[in-house]
Motif scaffolding. Structure first.
Motif, mmCIF file in Angstrom:
data_model
loop_
_atom_site.group_PDB
_atom_site.id
_atom_site.type_symbol
_atom_site.label_atom_id
_atom_site.label_comp_id
_atom_site.label_asym_id
_atom_site.label_seq_id
_atom_site.Cartn_x
_atom_site.Cartn_y
_atom_site.Cartn_z
ATOM 1 N N VAL A 114 5.022 13.555 -4.469
ATOM 2 C CA VAL A 114 5.841 14.222 -5.482
ATOM 3 C C VAL A 114 6.585 13.210 -6.354
ATOM 4 C CG1 VAL A 114 7.873 14.436 -3.982
ATOM 5 C CG2 VAL A 114 7.483 16.131 -5.802
ATOM 6 N N LEU A 115 6.801 11.987 -5.841
ATOM 7 C CA LEU A 115 7.530 10.987 -6.614
ATOM 8 C C LEU A 115 6.720 10.477 -7.811
ATOM 9 C CD1 LEU A 115 9.372 8.823 -3.918
ATOM 10 C CD2 LEU A 115 10.181 10.825 -5.179
ATOM 11 N N ARG A 116 5.435 10.784 -7.863
ATOM 12 C CA ARG A 116 4.643 10.313 -9.017
ATOM 13 C C ARG A 116 5.181 10.881 -10.327
ATOM 14 N NH1 ARG A 116 1.836 14.523 -6.809
ATOM 15 N NH2 ARG A 116 0.846 16.025 -8.206
ATOM 16 N N HIS A 117 5.884 12.012 -10.267
ATOM 17 C CA HIS A 117 6.457 12.614 -11.479
ATOM 18 C C HIS A 117 7.743 11.914 -11.913
ATOM 19 C CE1 HIS A 117 3.559 15.769 -10.865
ATOM 20 N NE2 HIS A 117 4.089 16.103 -9.698
ATOM 21 N N SER A 118 8.300 11.081 -11.047
ATOM 22 C CA SER A 118 9.623 10.495 -11.304
ATOM 23 C C SER A 118 9.585 9.008 -11.607
ATOM 24 C CB SER A 118 10.523 10.706 -10.071
ATOM 25 O OG SER A 118 10.600 12.077 -9.732
ATOM 26 N N LEU A 119 8.414 8.359 -11.463
ATOM 27 C CA LEU A 119 8.339 6.909 -11.533
ATOM 28 C C LEU A 119 7.599 6.438 -12.768
ATOM 29 C CD1 LEU A 119 7.279 6.239 -7.829
ATOM 30 C CD2 LEU A 119 9.592 6.116 -8.761
ATOM 31 N N ALA A 120 8.140 5.385 -13.409
ATOM 32 C CA ALA A 120 7.420 4.725 -14.499
ATOM 33 C C ALA A 120 6.289 3.880 -13.914
ATOM 34 C CB ALA A 120 8.380 3.843 -15.299
ATOM 35 N N THR A 121 5.270 3.622 -14.730
ATOM 36 C CA THR A 121 4.166 2.763 -14.278
ATOM 37 C C THR A 121 4.453 1.298 -14.564
ATOM 38 O OG1 THR A 121 3.042 3.128 -16.381
ATOM 39 C CG2 THR A 121 2.445 4.572 -14.538
ATOM 40 N N GLU A 122 5.467 1.010 -15.392
ATOM 41 C CA GLU A 122 5.873 -0.375 -15.655
ATOM 42 C C GLU A 122 7.340 -0.383 -16.041
ATOM 43 O OE1 GLU A 122 4.350 -0.685 -20.270
ATOM 44 O OE2 GLU A 122 3.007 -1.350 -18.679
ATOM 45 N N GLY A 123 7.873 -1.588 -16.267
ATOM 46 C CA GLY A 123 9.303 -1.728 -16.534
ATOM 47 C C GLY A 123 10.067 -2.022 -15.255
ATOM 48 N N TRP A 124 11.308 -2.508 -15.407
ATOM 49 C CA TRP A 124 12.067 -2.962 -14.232
ATOM 50 C C TRP A 124 13.552 -2.820 -14.464
ATOM 51 C CZ3 TRP A 124 10.153 -3.108 -9.736
ATOM 52 C CH2 TRP A 124 10.816 -3.758 -8.683
ATOM 53 N N ASP A 125 14.291 -2.631 -13.375
ATOM 54 C CA ASP A 125 15.750 -2.531 -13.393
ATOM 55 C C ASP A 125 16.262 -3.375 -12.221
ATOM 56 O OD1 ASP A 125 18.423 -1.799 -12.913
ATOM 57 O OD2 ASP A 125 18.122 0.231 -13.678
ATOM 58 N N ASP A 126 16.771 -4.564 -12.544
ATOM 59 C CA ASP A 126 17.206 -5.490 -11.494
ATOM 60 C C ASP A 126 18.306 -4.904 -10.620
ATOM 61 O OD1 ASP A 126 15.497 -7.679 -11.959
ATOM 62 O OD2 ASP A 126 16.741 -8.383 -13.622
ATOM 63 N N ASP A 127 19.269 -4.230 -11.251
ATOM 64 C CA ASP A 127 20.394 -3.688 -10.471
ATOM 65 C C ASP A 127 19.922 -2.592 -9.524
ATOM 66 O OD1 ASP A 127 22.198 -5.401 -11.636
ATOM 67 O OD2 ASP A 127 22.830 -3.968 -13.171
ATOM 68 N N ALA A 128 19.040 -1.721 -9.995
ATOM 69 C CA ALA A 128 18.527 -0.645 -9.141
ATOM 70 C C ALA A 128 17.773 -1.229 -7.950
ATOM 71 C CB ALA A 128 17.621 0.283 -9.948
ATOM 72 N N PHE A 129 16.993 -2.277 -8.195
ATOM 73 C CA PHE A 129 16.256 -2.930 -7.117
ATOM 74 C C PHE A 129 17.213 -3.540 -6.100
ATOM 75 C CE2 PHE A 129 14.363 -6.863 -5.393
ATOM 76 C CZ PHE A 129 13.249 -6.339 -4.746
ATOM 77 N N SER A 130 18.176 -4.311 -6.577
ATOM 78 C CA SER A 130 19.109 -4.995 -5.679
ATOM 79 C C SER A 130 19.899 -4.005 -4.829
ATOM 80 C CB SER A 130 20.079 -5.862 -6.487
ATOM 81 O OG SER A 130 19.382 -6.859 -7.193
ATOM 82 N N ASN A 131 20.400 -2.951 -5.462
ATOM 83 C CA ASN A 131 21.172 -1.955 -4.714
ATOM 84 C C ASN A 131 20.325 -1.281 -3.644
ATOM 85 O OD1 ASN A 131 23.458 -2.460 -6.237
ATOM 86 N ND2 ASN A 131 23.037 -0.832 -7.719
ATOM 87 N N ALA A 132 19.065 -1.006 -3.982
ATOM 88 C CA ALA A 132 18.179 -0.338 -3.019
ATOM 89 C C ALA A 132 17.848 -1.254 -1.854
ATOM 90 C CB ALA A 132 16.907 0.131 -3.726
ATOM 91 N N VAL A 133 17.639 -2.545 -2.116
ATOM 92 C CA VAL A 133 17.383 -3.496 -1.025
ATOM 93 C C VAL A 133 18.557 -3.491 -0.050
ATOM 94 C CG1 VAL A 133 17.187 -5.949 -0.447
ATOM 95 C CG2 VAL A 133 15.837 -5.011 -2.324
ATOM 96 N N GLU B 214 0.827 -1.210 0.000
ATOM 97 C CA GLU B 214 0.000 0.000 0.000
ATOM 98 C C GLU B 214 0.860 1.258 0.000
ATOM 99 O OE1 GLU B 214 -4.037 1.762 2.070
ATOM 100 O OE2 GLU B 214 -3.129 -0.063 2.891
ATOM 101 N N LEU B 215 1.980 1.218 0.727
ATOM 102 C CA LEU B 215 2.907 2.352 0.701
ATOM 103 C C LEU B 215 3.455 2.577 -0.708
ATOM 104 C CD1 LEU B 215 4.932 1.861 4.016
ATOM 105 C CD2 LEU B 215 3.416 3.776 3.447
ATOM 106 N N PHE B 216 3.840 1.492 -1.388
ATOM 107 C CA PHE B 216 4.359 1.625 -2.760
ATOM 108 C C PHE B 216 3.313 2.297 -3.654
ATOM 109 C CE2 PHE B 216 4.949 0.185 -7.106
ATOM 110 C CZ PHE B 216 6.301 0.419 -7.331
ATOM 111 N N ALA B 217 2.055 1.838 -3.574
ATOM 112 C CA ALA B 217 1.003 2.401 -4.412
ATOM 113 C C ALA B 217 0.740 3.866 -4.064
ATOM 114 C CB ALA B 217 -0.274 1.577 -4.259
ATOM 115 N N THR B 218 0.696 4.166 -2.781
ATOM 116 C CA THR B 218 0.397 5.540 -2.351
ATOM 117 C C THR B 218 1.504 6.497 -2.757
ATOM 118 O OG1 THR B 218 -0.867 4.689 -0.481
ATOM 119 C CG2 THR B 218 -0.141 6.970 -0.341
ATOM 120 N N ILE B 219 2.761 6.090 -2.519
ATOM 121 C CA ILE B 219 3.893 6.951 -2.883
ATOM 122 C C ILE B 219 3.950 7.146 -4.399
ATOM 123 C CG2 ILE B 219 6.423 7.041 -2.947
ATOM 124 C CD1 ILE B 219 6.329 5.614 -0.166
ATOM 125 N N SER B 220 3.677 6.071 -5.139
ATOM 126 C CA SER B 220 3.750 6.136 -6.605
ATOM 127 C C SER B 220 2.693 7.057 -7.201
ATOM 128 C CB SER B 220 3.565 4.739 -7.212
ATOM 129 O OG SER B 220 4.540 3.851 -6.771
#
Length: 299
Positions: A179-198, A169-175
């Motif tokens: 203000v981050l709604r202007h910076s985020l794609a609605t689909e697509g993925w980047d494995d490296d970005a995900f792994s580094n953030a985790v 729910e936090l992911f959906a609300t923030i997205s």
């Protein structure tokens, strides 16, 4: 909808939709039907009408229905009281829903509650029961990702304790609503970005709020792509959740039960932390749990 004659009907009725399966006595799925009328759209006296509208072609005589999910909430068809942990995944005492049709017997599986720290589940207990029915004598931790992700400690066929995280729910609300709604794609993925953030969030979960705003700044100043920002947001939130849930999963057998996309993210994140997890398909395991409840009902 197929013209079939089931021995019984399994139903998973959530807040936003309902799924039903025509079942053989042994637990084989004969047909499936769906409705977009979830608990949130129905008054108490409308549930029976919606069930018959969806699966009425399957009913030609006395029919047992076993249901799980928000259909058993205070706002649902009938309130199925919570069982308290520690308790079996399938608590005793299914609730009988009131019906007008004399051919219908509708039994609703109770949810599970925990008083300290306060927590509740409805529907997930049936998935846990289905998993345990297929994995005898399994001890460990079950993660059920979704809008409200649950971590559940299971031992000796009982739910010992659990904790819910509002990560989805936090992911959906923030997205969608910050203000981050202007910076985020609605689909697509980047494995490296995900792994580094985790890994960042696991290492310093207290910095989560600051790292969230950096997604906006990185897009403006450093050309962080909207796809990478989306994956990074997911990784930060899941990483912070895994940091908090570490007492649950560390050193345990782990099963992840949910939709394939979100479940894979949890399995990938846990793998980064050297915590291998088994991914389990949610729909089939829900049917297995409903089947276990039906077989116990029939003795």
């Amino acid at each position: 909808m197929s013209n079939v004659t089931p021995d019984w009907i399994a139903v998973d009725w959530g807040t936003s939709n309902m799924r039903a399966w025509a079942m053989s006595a042994s637990g084989t799925v004969l047909a499936e039907a769906r409705s977009d009328k979830g608990m949130g759209e129905l008054a108490r006296d409308e549930f029976e009408l919606e069930l018959l509208r969806t699966v009425g072609d399957w009913i030609s005589g006395p029919m047992t229905v076993v249901a799980c999910g928000m259909v058993g909430s205070r706002q649902g068809w009938v309130e199925a009281p919570y069982a308290s942990v520690p308790c079996p995944a399938l608590p005793d005492g299914l609730a009988r829903a009131p019906v007008q049709n004399p051919d219908l017997q509708v039994h609703v599986i109770p949810g599970i509650k925990q008083t300290d720290p306060a927590d509740v589940m409805r529907g997930e207990e049936t998935q846990i029961a289905g998993f345990l029915a297929r994995n005898k004598n399994w001890d460990g931790v079950i993660c059920l990702p979704g809008t409200h992700t649950k971590w559940v400690h299971v031992s000796a066929d009982e739910v010992v304790s659990f904790q819910t995280f509002m990560t989805g729910e936090l992911f959906a609300t923030i997205s969608e609503h910050t203000v981050l709604r202007h910076s985020l794609a609605t689909e697509g993925w980047d494995d490296d970005a995900f792994s580094n953030a985790v890994e960042e969030a696991m290492a310093r979960p207290e910095r989560l709020a600051a790292r969230l705003f950096s997604l906006r700044a990185d897009g403006l100043l450093n050309d962080l792509s909207a796809v990478s920002a989306r994956a990074r947001l997911s990784g930060l939130l899941i990483g912070a959740e895994l940091a908090a849930a570490k007492p649950y999963w560390l050193g345990q057998q782990i099963a992840v039960i949910g939709a394939s996309g979100i479940s894979k993210r949890y399995v990938d994140a846990l793998a980064l932390l050297h915590a291998p997890a088994t991914q389990v398909q949610a729909s089939a395991i829900t049917v297995a749990g409903l089947t276990a409840a039906y077989q116990r009902l029939k003795g």
